[in-house]
Scaffold this active site. Structure first.
Site, PDB file in Angstrom:
ATOM      1  N   ASP A  68       0.758  19.659  18.376  1.00 29.72           N
ATOM      2  CA  ASP A  68       1.520  20.635  19.168  1.00 29.72           C
ATOM      3  C   ASP A  68       2.548  21.421  18.362  1.00 29.72           C
ATOM      4  OD1 ASP A  68       0.044  19.739  21.277  1.00 29.72           O
ATOM      5  OD2 ASP A  68       1.655  18.598  22.215  1.00 29.72           O
ATOM      6  N   HIS A 113       0.821  -1.213   0.000  1.00 25.27           N
ATOM      7  CA  HIS A 113       0.000   0.000   0.000  1.00 25.27           C
ATOM      8  C   HIS A 113       0.855   1.264   0.000  1.00 25.27           C
ATOM      9  CE1 HIS A 113      -3.259   2.679   1.814  1.00 25.27           C
ATOM     10  NE2 HIS A 113      -3.838   2.131   0.768  1.00 25.27           N
ATOM     11  N   HIS A 135      -8.837  11.570   1.260  1.00 25.41           N
ATOM     12  CA  HIS A 135      -7.972  10.396   1.206  1.00 25.41           C
ATOM     13  C   HIS A 135      -6.662  10.619   1.951  1.00 25.41           C
ATOM     14  CE1 HIS A 135      -5.439   7.265  -0.929  1.00 25.41           C
ATOM     15  NE2 HIS A 135      -6.531   6.568  -0.676  1.00 25.41           N
ATOM     16  N   LYS A 177       3.430   4.397  -1.202  1.00 23.65           N
ATOM     17  CA  LYS A 177       3.562   5.313  -2.332  1.00 23.65           C
ATOM     18  C   LYS A 177       4.891   6.040  -2.173  1.00 23.65           C
ATOM     19  CE  LYS A 177      -1.096   4.905  -1.724  1.00 23.65           C
ATOM     20  NZ  LYS A 177      -1.780   4.399  -0.517  1.00 23.65           N
ATOM     21  N   LYS A 235      -3.832  10.931   4.755  1.00 24.95           N
ATOM     22  CA  LYS A 235      -3.538  10.126   5.951  1.00 24.95           C
ATOM     23  C   LYS A 235      -2.469  10.862   6.755  1.00 24.95           C
ATOM     24  CE  LYS A 235      -4.067   7.027   2.224  1.00 24.95           C
ATOM     25  NZ  LYS A 235      -5.264   6.373   2.469  1.00 24.95           N
ATOM     26  N   ASP A 283      17.244  10.031  -8.124  1.00 23.26           N
ATOM     27  CA  ASP A 283      18.690  10.209  -7.933  1.00 23.26           C
ATOM     28  C   ASP A 283      19.125  10.130  -6.471  1.00 23.26           C
ATOM     29  OD1 ASP A 283      19.074  10.413 -10.624  1.00 23.26           O
ATOM     30  OD2 ASP A 283      19.182  12.602 -10.667  1.00 23.26           O
TER      31      ASP A 283
END
Length: 508
Positions: free
Chosen positions: A433, A249, A426, A251, A428, A256
Site C-alpha cells: 500500500d 542468519h 535471494h 546481515k 527477502k 560509527d
C-alpha cells in the site's frame, strides 16, 4: 581421483555431514541390536516414543512442526522417540541453547533524539499495532530522523559499503551468515585491516555453519592476527543436537553508529555477480543513516554478548551522533529462536492482514505454515492484489520442489506467483500500500521464522517504499507468471514427491 578425495575430506560440510550420518546410523544399529537382545529395551523404546507423541500433542508448538515428528515417531517407534529427544524441540535441548545468556532489552538513553513511536502513531495510525508489537517483543523502537537508501542489486550496496567503511573513524561492526574469500570480501577486508591499524575498533561476527564451505577452519584466529576482533557464532560441532539449527542468519554492518546496512546480501562474490552460480543473483539491501542505526548497533552488541558471555560496557559511546532528515520512519528489529515468539512471521502477517490494496513479496524459499497460507489466501480472496516472486533457477533443488508445491493452493485463492527467469532471487522483502515495507534477512520458510536468528528493517512512509515497489514491478517484468499452462506441465510423479516432501518441510 586422489585430489578429488582430498578436496572432499577438507570440506567441513562433507566431514560434518558424514559424522552426523555415522552417529545416526550407530544409534539406530545400537537400539535395534539391544531391542533384539533384551525385550525390555524394546518396550522402553516403545513407551518413550508414546510419551514423546503425547508430549508433542500437548505442546503449543506450531502444528506444522509437530506433525512430521509425530509421523516419524509412529513410523519408527523403536528409535523415533530417542531421535526426538536429541533433535527435537525439548526443554533439555532448549536449555542447552539458552545456557549462555539471555538477550537483554537495550537502553537508548544515549541516543541523540528519543524514539518516534508516538509520532508514527499520529501520522500512520493503522501501523501503530504492528510497530508496538515489534517494540514490545524485541524492544526495538521506531525512529524518525533517519535517511534510507535502497539498493536493488548487491553490486550497488557493495559500493556504498566500501565508501562508508573508508570513512569510519570510531568503530565498525559486521555480522554475517556467509563470508567467502574473493573480490568482495578481500576488498572489504583490506579496508578493515587499514582501519584497525589506524585505531578504529573493528568487530566481525560470522556464522560457523554458514561459512563451513567458504572459510578455512580457525579463520577467526587469522583475523585476530590482523587486529580485528573476530568471532565464530555457534561453532559447528557435528553431534546430534537441536541447537545446531539455531544459526545466525543476520546481515548487519554498522559504521560509527551513524550508518548501517541490512538486507539479504552476504559477503561473497555471487552476491555481487562476480561469480555466477545460478544465473543472475538478484538481491537487495538498505542503508540507514541517522538515529535509526541505534537499533542495529544494539542488535549487534546483544549478539556479541551472547556469543562471548561478556558484557559490553559504556554502550552510549556506540550510539549515533548524527541526526538526519528523513521522509519516513524506520524500525530495525530482530527475531530470536530462544523465545516462543515468532516476531518475523508476525511482522509479515501484520502487513498482510492490514493490506487494503496490494501486498508484494520476494523470497528465495516458500515453505509456509497454515497461518501464513490463511493470511495470504484471505487477503487475495478479499480483493487485495497479492503477488509473490520466487527464483527461476534454484540453489537447493529439494527445497525448490517444496516451494513449488504451494503454488496451486495459493494460485487458486487468487495469489499471483512469479518466478524470476534470469536466475536466483535471494531478496527477502514485503511491501504494501505504498506506506509499509520490510527489507531483511527472513525467508518465508520455517528455518527463518522458527529456527534462525534473523533481522529486518520496517519502513513506514517515505520515498524508499516507492522505490521498493517499483523495483518489484521491474522484477515481475523479468519473471514468468505461474498459470494454468505451467501447472499442466508438471509431471504427476513430481507433484506426488513434492506433497510428501512438504509434510517434512519444517525439517528441511
Amino acid at each position: 581421483m586422489l585430489k578429488r578425495l582430498q578436496r572432499l575430506l577438507s570440506d567441513r560440510r562433507v566431514v560434518g555431514g558424514a559424522l552426523l550420518l555415522i552417529q545416526a546410523g550407530a544409534m539406530i544399529w545400537l537400539v535395534n541390536f539391544l531391542s533384539w537382545r533384551w525385550m525390555w529395551v524394546y518396550r522402553v523404546c516403545i513407551i518413550l516414543s508414546a510419551i514423546m507423541v503425547i508430549w508433542l500433542i500437548r505442546k503449543y508448538d506450531n502444528p506444522a512442526y509437530k506433525v512430521p515428528w509425530i509421523v516419524l515417531i509412529l513410523l519408527f517407534p523403536i528409535f523415533g522417540g530417542i531421535f526426538y529427544l536429541f533433535w527435537g524441540n525439548t526443554p533439555f535441548n532448549r536449555a542447552r541453547a539458552r545456557h549462555r545468556q539471555t538477550l537483554q532489552h537495550p537502553d537508548f538513553s544515549g541516543a541523540p533524539v528519543p524514539p518516534a513511536s508516538e509520532a508514527l502513531s499520529a501520522s500512520l495510525p493503522r501501523h501503530t499495532r504492528g510497530a508496538r508489537y515489534i517494540e514490545n517483543e524485541s524492544a526495538m523502537p521506531v525512529w524518525s530522523d533517519t535517511v534510507t537508501n535502497y539498493y536493488p542489486v548487491g553490486e550497488k550496496q557493495f559500493a556504498a559499503m566500501c565508501e562508508a567503511l573508508e570513512q569510519a573513524e570510531r568503530f565498525i561492526f559486521m555480522e554475517y551468515f556467509i563470508i567467502e574469500e574473493g573480490k568482495m570480501w578481500n576488498t572489504l577486508l583490506d579496508i578493515l585491516v587499514r582501519k584497525a591499524r589506524a585505531g578504529v575498533e573493528v568487530r566481525v561476527l560470522y556464522d560457523d555453519a554458514g561459512c563451513l564451505a567458504t572459510l578455512p577452519h580457525g579463520y577467526e584466529t587469522y583475523l585476530r592476527g590482523l587486529g580485528i576482533r573476530a568471532l565464530r557464532f555457534n561453532q559447528f560441532i557435528p553431534t546430534l543436537n537441536t541447537y545446531l539449527n539455531n544459526r545466525d542468519h543476520r546481515k548487519i554492518c554498522v559504521v560509527d553508529g551513524n550508518v548501517g546496512f541490512m538486507g539479504g546480501i552476504n559477503l561473497a562474490d555471487e552476491y555481487i555477480n562476480v561469480k555466477v552460480r545460478f544465473g543472475h543473483w538478484k538481491d537487495t539491501g538498505l542503508r540507514l543513516a541517522g538515529a535509526g542505526v541505534a537499533n542495529m548497533t544494539e542488535m549487534f552488541l546483544q549478539m556479541w554478548e551472547y556469543a562471548t558471555k561478556e558484557h559490553v560496557c559504556d554502550r552510549a559511546r556506540y550510539m549515533p551522533t548524527e541526526v538526519r532528515c528523513g521522509d519516513g520512519y524506520v524500525q530495525p528489529f530482530y527475531d530470536s529462536p530462544l523465545d516462543d515468539r515468532n516476531v518475523g512471521e508476525t511482522a509479515y502477517m501484520h502487513i498482510i492482514n492490514r493490506a487494503q490494496r496490494y501486498v508484494y513479496i520476494t523470497t528465495p524459499y516458500l515453505i509456509l505454515d497454515n497461518e501464513m497460507i490463511t493470511a495470504l489466501t484471505v487477503a487475495a480472496q478479499s480483493g487485495v492484489d497479492v503477488r509473490i516472486i520466487t527464483p527461476g533457477i534454484p540453489d537447493k533443488k529439494l527445497v525448490y520442489l517444496v516451494t513449488r508445491s504451494y503454488y496451486l493452493q495459493l494460485q487458486r485463492a487468487g495469489v499471483k506467483i512469479y518466478e524470476y527467469r534470469p536466475g536466483f532471487l535471494h531478496a527477502k522483502m514485503i511491501v504494501s500500500d505504498d506506506d509499509v515495507a520490510i527489507v531483511g534477512t527472513m525467508n518465508m520458510d520455517f528455518r527463518s521464522f522458527f529456527l534462525h536468528f534473523e533481522c529486518g528493517t520496517l519502513l513506514y512512509g517515505g520515498e524508499t517504499i516507492t522505490e521498493i515497489r517499483d523495483d518489484i514491478f521491474e522484477t515481475i517484468g523479468m519473471s514468468r507468471e505461474i498459470d494454468a499452462d505451467w501447472f499442466r506441465g508438471v509431471p504427476w510423479i513430481t507433484s506426488i514427491c513434492a506433497s510428501v516432501l512438504r509434510l517434512f518441510a519444517p525439517m528441511l
